[in-house]
Design a protein around this motif. Sequence first.
Motif, short mmCIF file in Angstrom:
data_model
loop_
_atom_site.label_atom_id
_atom_site.label_comp_id
_atom_site.label_asym_id
_atom_site.label_seq_id
_atom_site.Cartn_x
_atom_site.Cartn_y
_atom_site.Cartn_z
N LEU A 3 0.82 -1.20 0.00
CA LEU A 3 0.00 0.00 0.00
C LEU A 3 0.86 1.26 0.00
CD1 LEU A 3 -2.47 -1.13 2.81
CD2 LEU A 3 -2.85 -1.30 0.34
N ARG A 56 1.14 5.56 0.97
CA ARG A 56 1.13 6.31 2.22
C ARG A 56 -0.28 6.34 2.82
NH1 ARG A 56 3.62 12.40 2.99
NH2 ARG A 56 3.28 12.56 5.26
N ALA A 57 -0.35 6.21 4.13
CA ALA A 57 -1.64 6.14 4.81
C ALA A 57 -2.15 7.53 5.18
CB ALA A 57 -1.53 5.30 6.07
N ALA A 98 -5.23 8.15 10.79
CA ALA A 98 -6.23 7.22 11.33
C ALA A 98 -6.99 7.85 12.49
CB ALA A 98 -5.55 5.94 11.79
N ALA A 146 -6.43 -2.15 6.17
CA ALA A 146 -5.40 -1.13 6.40
C ALA A 146 -5.57 0.09 5.51
CB ALA A 146 -4.01 -1.74 6.21
N GLU A 147 -5.94 -0.12 4.27
CA GLU A 147 -6.09 0.99 3.34
C GLU A 147 -7.22 1.92 3.80
OE1 GLU A 147 -5.36 2.66 -0.77
OE2 GLU A 147 -4.29 2.07 1.04
N TYR A 167 -8.60 2.26 6.93
CA TYR A 167 -8.56 2.80 8.28
C TYR A 167 -7.20 3.33 8.71
CZ TYR A 167 -13.21 0.80 8.69
OH TYR A 167 -14.54 0.50 8.50
N GLY A 168 -6.26 3.47 7.80
CA GLY A 168 -4.98 4.09 8.13
C GLY A 168 -4.10 3.28 9.05
N VAL A 226 -0.82 1.16 9.70
CA VAL A 226 0.50 1.15 9.07
C VAL A 226 1.33 -0.07 9.43
CG1 VAL A 226 0.58 3.66 8.84
CG2 VAL A 226 1.45 2.59 10.92
N ARG A 286 3.19 -1.62 6.47
CA ARG A 286 2.71 -0.97 5.26
C ARG A 286 3.87 -0.35 4.49
NH1 ARG A 286 -2.55 2.08 5.05
NH2 ARG A 286 -2.60 3.19 3.07
N ALA A 337 -1.64 5.41 11.55
CA ALA A 337 -1.01 6.59 10.98
C ALA A 337 -1.38 7.83 11.80
CB ALA A 337 -1.45 6.78 9.54
#
Length: 296
Positions: A201, A203-204, A207, A252-253, A255-256, A258, A269, A295
Amino acid sequence: MGSSRPVAGGTSRAARPLPVGRYRLRRLLIGSAVAALLVALAGLGLFTVRWASGPTCQARAGGSTFAFTPEQTGHAATITAEAIRRGLPARAATIALATALQESGLRNLDYGDRDSVGLFQQRPSQGWGSVPQIMDPTYAAGAFYDALVKVDDYESRPITEVAQEVQRSAFPTAYADHEGEGRVLASTLTGHSPAGLGCRLGRAAAADPAQVSAVLGAQLGVSATASRGALTVHTSTATRAWQVASWAVAQAERYGIVAVDVADKRWERAAAGASLVWQDTQESADGTTVTLHLAP
């Protein structure tokens, strides 16, 4: 007379030059076909580049590996979490995932055949619920499982028969095409194949710990403790811990998230290929505790 066979010293009708209009038409058709082929090849190139370098997830179990988009794994995690919450076997999740892959490609579509919408292309006119309800992935999965558990011997019968009894599709045999993908996703997301799901993925976004904690509670029924940009979840078994950990990677994508730690493994991530697999941490960590790093 009228034969198209060659005549000595002459030309057959079949071999005579085409009239100018027909010749131009043939050139146009050939040109259009070539253009379509080039577009298709360009699309294939973009597809290849996307899977080679763009955001993607891989699920591995039983010697099989399948690639999915982060959107697909997020929906797969929600569908599987509903099966876990209801105490259903992994086979139920496999059937649901294979069905959603066939019906929508694991995308929450707001359109479909006639009034069909959502992950399972359920129809309001057939009693599945209202459009807003069906467009809620958790509700849609629950409605599917409500129907599934009423099918006799659904755990042992062929997936085509079971899915068809639930869906009443015009293409009943197509569900079997996705059984392998559904089984691998279900195995990783139910915790039966530890460290089987990884996502590459970018950068986040920042979150919201309260939101992530609330969704964890709603979907998996676990409590999380927040501390210093992380959420810690204590579970009762290693399988339960991997359910939470795999859910976190799959989501993860959205909800941020990492990084995720469980036992002596870590998923982190990154845009590199290493994020598709879990890494050894060389630490003797508690196998029933999961830490989700968020994040800032």
